[in-house]
Motif scaffolding. Sequence first.
Motif, short mmCIF file in Angstrom:
data_model
loop_
_atom_site.label_atom_id
_atom_site.label_comp_id
_atom_site.label_asym_id
_atom_site.label_seq_id
_atom_site.Cartn_x
_atom_site.Cartn_y
_atom_site.Cartn_z
N ALA A 128 -5.85 -8.31 12.22
CA ALA A 128 -4.09 -7.18 10.64
C ALA A 128 -4.74 -6.10 9.97
O ALA A 128 -6.27 -6.91 9.43
CB ALA A 128 -3.64 -8.14 9.99
N ALA A 129 -4.89 -4.61 9.58
CA ALA A 129 -5.12 -4.55 8.63
C ALA A 129 -3.71 -3.66 8.07
O ALA A 129 -3.04 -3.31 7.99
CB ALA A 129 -5.81 -3.44 9.60
N ASP A 130 -4.38 -3.64 6.67
CA ASP A 130 -3.44 -2.77 5.62
C ASP A 130 -3.59 -1.38 6.50
O ASP A 130 -4.51 -1.18 6.49
CB ASP A 130 -3.55 -2.90 4.27
N VAL A 131 -2.89 -0.68 5.85
CA VAL A 131 -2.63 0.79 5.84
C VAL A 131 -1.51 0.91 4.27
O VAL A 131 -1.07 1.05 3.84
CB VAL A 131 -0.99 1.30 6.88
N TYR A 132 -2.91 2.23 4.10
CA TYR A 132 -3.13 2.30 2.09
C TYR A 132 -1.98 4.28 2.52
O TYR A 132 -2.34 4.70 3.11
CB TYR A 132 -4.26 2.48 1.52
N MET A 133 -1.37 3.49 0.87
CA MET A 133 -0.81 5.07 0.64
C MET A 133 -1.70 6.06 0.59
O MET A 133 -2.32 5.93 -0.71
CB MET A 133 -0.22 5.00 -0.46
N PRO A 134 -1.81 7.34 1.16
CA PRO A 134 -3.07 8.17 0.90
C PRO A 134 -2.76 8.96 -0.64
O PRO A 134 -3.69 9.95 -0.79
CB PRO A 134 -3.27 8.39 1.94
N VAL A 135 -1.23 8.88 -1.14
CA VAL A 135 -1.43 10.31 -1.65
C VAL A 135 -0.21 9.31 -2.86
O VAL A 135 0.43 8.06 -2.50
CB VAL A 135 -0.58 11.36 -1.72
N THR A 136 0.00 9.48 -4.00
CA THR A 136 1.44 8.82 -4.41
C THR A 136 2.31 9.79 -4.93
O THR A 136 2.56 11.12 -4.28
CB THR A 136 0.76 9.41 -6.27
N GLY A 137 3.24 8.72 -4.68
CA GLY A 137 5.16 9.60 -4.25
C GLY A 137 5.77 8.13 -3.57
O GLY A 137 6.07 7.41 -3.47
N LEU B 181 -4.65 15.75 -2.56
CA LEU B 181 -4.59 15.83 -0.91
C LEU B 181 -6.52 16.15 -1.08
O LEU B 181 -7.12 15.91 0.69
CB LEU B 181 -3.61 17.10 0.16
N GLU B 182 -6.25 17.37 -1.85
CA GLU B 182 -7.86 17.79 -2.08
C GLU B 182 -9.03 17.29 -2.26
O GLU B 182 -9.74 17.49 -1.35
CB GLU B 182 -7.77 19.11 -3.20
N GLY B 183 -8.82 15.63 -2.83
CA GLY B 183 -9.65 15.34 -2.44
C GLY B 183 -9.96 14.20 -0.80
O GLY B 183 -10.65 13.56 -1.10
#
Length: 123
Positions: free
Chosen positions: A61-70, A107-109
């Motif tokens: 099992a793996a976590d899915v992380y939010m790549p940006v704030t929103g 997104l630029e990061g």
Amino acid sequence: MTIKYTPEHEWIRDDAGTATVGITVHAQDALGDVVFVDLPEVGRRFSKGEVAGVVESVKAAADVYMPVTGEVTEVNESLRADPSLANSDPLGQGWFFKVRLDDAAELEGLMDETAYGEFAKNA
């Protein structure tokens, strides 16, 4: 519509302020056959880096992380019904959720395809 990648093996594609998020080909290869996904609630807000869901395979099992704030605006109900879409079409029909970006500059990061390809070779 450029795809960006995270070090945690999520991809994100921005389409004028609403972005689609999923796991990368590398991630689904490492996980093996995906058998279950836990998707976030529509309307829920996440900060960049927070756990937004879980993907389970026959191996792990793996976590899915939010790549940006929103804010999550949509989840892929097709993926919930058929988790194997994360394996067969991870960058297409196997997307996980859509998010309204608070700050597109985040997104630029993230890595572009070339940088992620090099990163994934060593992951």
